[in-house]
Design a protein around this motif. Structure first.
Motif, PDB file in Angstrom:
ATOM      1  N   ARG A 127      -1.200  11.772   3.052  1.00 51.36           N
ATOM      2  CA  ARG A 127      -2.238  12.560   2.379  1.00 51.36           C
ATOM      3  C   ARG A 127      -2.130  14.031   2.778  1.00 51.36           C
TER       4      ARG A 127
ATOM      5  N   VAL B  63       0.829  -1.205   0.000  1.00 49.46           N
ATOM      6  CA  VAL B  63       0.000   0.000   0.000  1.00 49.46           C
ATOM      7  C   VAL B  63       0.862   1.253   0.000  1.00 49.46           C
TER       8      VAL B  63
ATOM      9  N   PRO C 134       3.642   2.564  -3.459  1.00 49.71           N
ATOM     10  CA  PRO C 134       3.200   3.442  -4.553  1.00 49.71           C
ATOM     11  C   PRO C 134       2.957   4.887  -4.101  1.00 49.71           C
ATOM     12  N   ILE C 135       2.513   5.050  -2.865  1.00 52.32           N
ATOM     13  CA  ILE C 135       2.290   6.412  -2.346  1.00 52.32           C
ATOM     14  C   ILE C 135       3.623   7.141  -2.224  1.00 52.32           C
TER      15      ILE C 135
ATOM     16  N   LYS D  93      -1.574  12.074  -7.874  1.00 57.95           N
ATOM     17  CA  LYS D  93      -1.628  10.610  -7.815  1.00 57.95           C
ATOM     18  C   LYS D  93      -1.591  10.144  -6.362  1.00 57.95           C
ATOM     19  N   ALA D  94      -0.777  10.793  -5.550  1.00 59.54           N
ATOM     20  CA  ALA D  94      -0.717  10.438  -4.122  1.00 59.54           C
ATOM     21  C   ALA D  94      -2.067  10.665  -3.457  1.00 59.54           C
TER      22      ALA D  94
ATOM     23  N   SER E  48     -10.229   3.411   0.038  1.00 59.15           N
ATOM     24  CA  SER E  48      -9.481   2.209   0.399  1.00 59.15           C
ATOM     25  C   SER E  48      -9.490   2.006   1.916  1.00 59.15           C
TER      26      SER E  48
ATOM     27  N   SER F  98       4.956   8.114  -5.672  1.00 59.76           N
ATOM     28  CA  SER F  98       4.308   9.288  -6.273  1.00 59.76           C
ATOM     29  C   SER F  98       4.747  10.573  -5.577  1.00 59.76           C
TER      30      SER F  98
ATOM     31  N   LYS G  52      -4.974  10.418  -4.934  1.00 62.80           N
ATOM     32  CA  LYS G  52      -5.844   9.331  -5.384  1.00 62.80           C
ATOM     33  C   LYS G  52      -5.552   8.049  -4.607  1.00 62.80           C
ATOM     34  N   LEU G  53      -4.257   7.776  -4.389  1.00 61.09           N
ATOM     35  CA  LEU G  53      -3.881   6.553  -3.684  1.00 61.09           C
ATOM     36  C   LEU G  53      -4.263   6.587  -2.204  1.00 61.09           C
ATOM     37  N   THR G  54      -4.404   7.779  -1.648  1.00 60.65           N
ATOM     38  CA  THR G  54      -4.746   7.906  -0.229  1.00 60.65           C
ATOM     39  C   THR G  54      -6.209   8.282  -0.018  1.00 60.65           C
TER      40      THR G  54
ATOM     41  N   SER H 104      -6.951   3.823   4.142  1.00 61.62           N
ATOM     42  CA  SER H 104      -7.036   5.272   4.343  1.00 61.62           C
ATOM     43  C   SER H 104      -7.231   5.651   5.805  1.00 61.62           C
TER      44      SER H 104
END
Length: 111
Positions: free
Chosen positions: A65, A29, A32-33, A44-45, A53, A36, A47-49, A56
Motif C-alpha cells: 500500500r 490475497v 491480485p495486489i 486498484k492496488a 479487509s 495491479s 482498493k485491494l489494500t 490489511s
C-alpha cells in the motif's frame, strides 16, 4: 534493572504482528495486489489494500500500500503509514532511566 522490567512489561502488553495464516491464503490475497502493481494500476492496488479487509494488518500488505500511495503522489499518507509500520513494536522509554543521558527518550525494540 528497570529497563529489563520495562521491556518485560511492554513485551507482554504488545500483541504479535499479524501474519498470513498460510501460504495459500496469502497467495490469494497478495497475487491480485502484485498484478495491479505490475500493470501500474495503483488505484486498484489501493482498493485491494484498503483497511476493510482483515489482511490489511499484514506488514506485507501495508508495504505494498505504501508503494501504491507513493506512486499515486500521496507521499504524505505513504510516509505516515511507513512510520506506523516502522514504529510498531517500538516503545519509547520514560524519563526514569538511569543511563546518565539526562532522561532523553530512546527507542527500544521489543519483539
Amino acid at each position: 534493572d528497570t529497563l529489563t522490567t520495562m521491556m518485560t512489561t511492554t513485551t507482554k502488553a504488545l500483541s504479535p504482528r499479524p501474519i498470513p495464516p498460510n501460504e495459500q491464503t496469502s497467495s490469494k490475497v497478495l497475487h491480485p495486489i502484485y498484478q495491479s502493481l505490475d500493470s501500474h494500476n495503483y488505484s486498484k492496488a489501493l482498493k485491494l489494500t484498503s483497511s476493510s479487509s482483515p489482511s490489511s494488518e499484514w506488514d506485507i500488505v501495508k508495504a505494498l500500500r505504501i508503494h501504491a500511495l507513493e506512486r499515486t503522489g500521496k507521499k504524505r499518507e505513504a510516509l505516515l503509514l511507513l512510520w506506523e509500520v516502522l514504529t510498531k513494536g517500538v516503545v519509547l522509554s520514560g524519563g526514569n532511566d538511569s543511563s546518565g543521558d539526562g532522561g532523553s527518550n530512546q527507542a527500544e525494540e521489543v519483539w
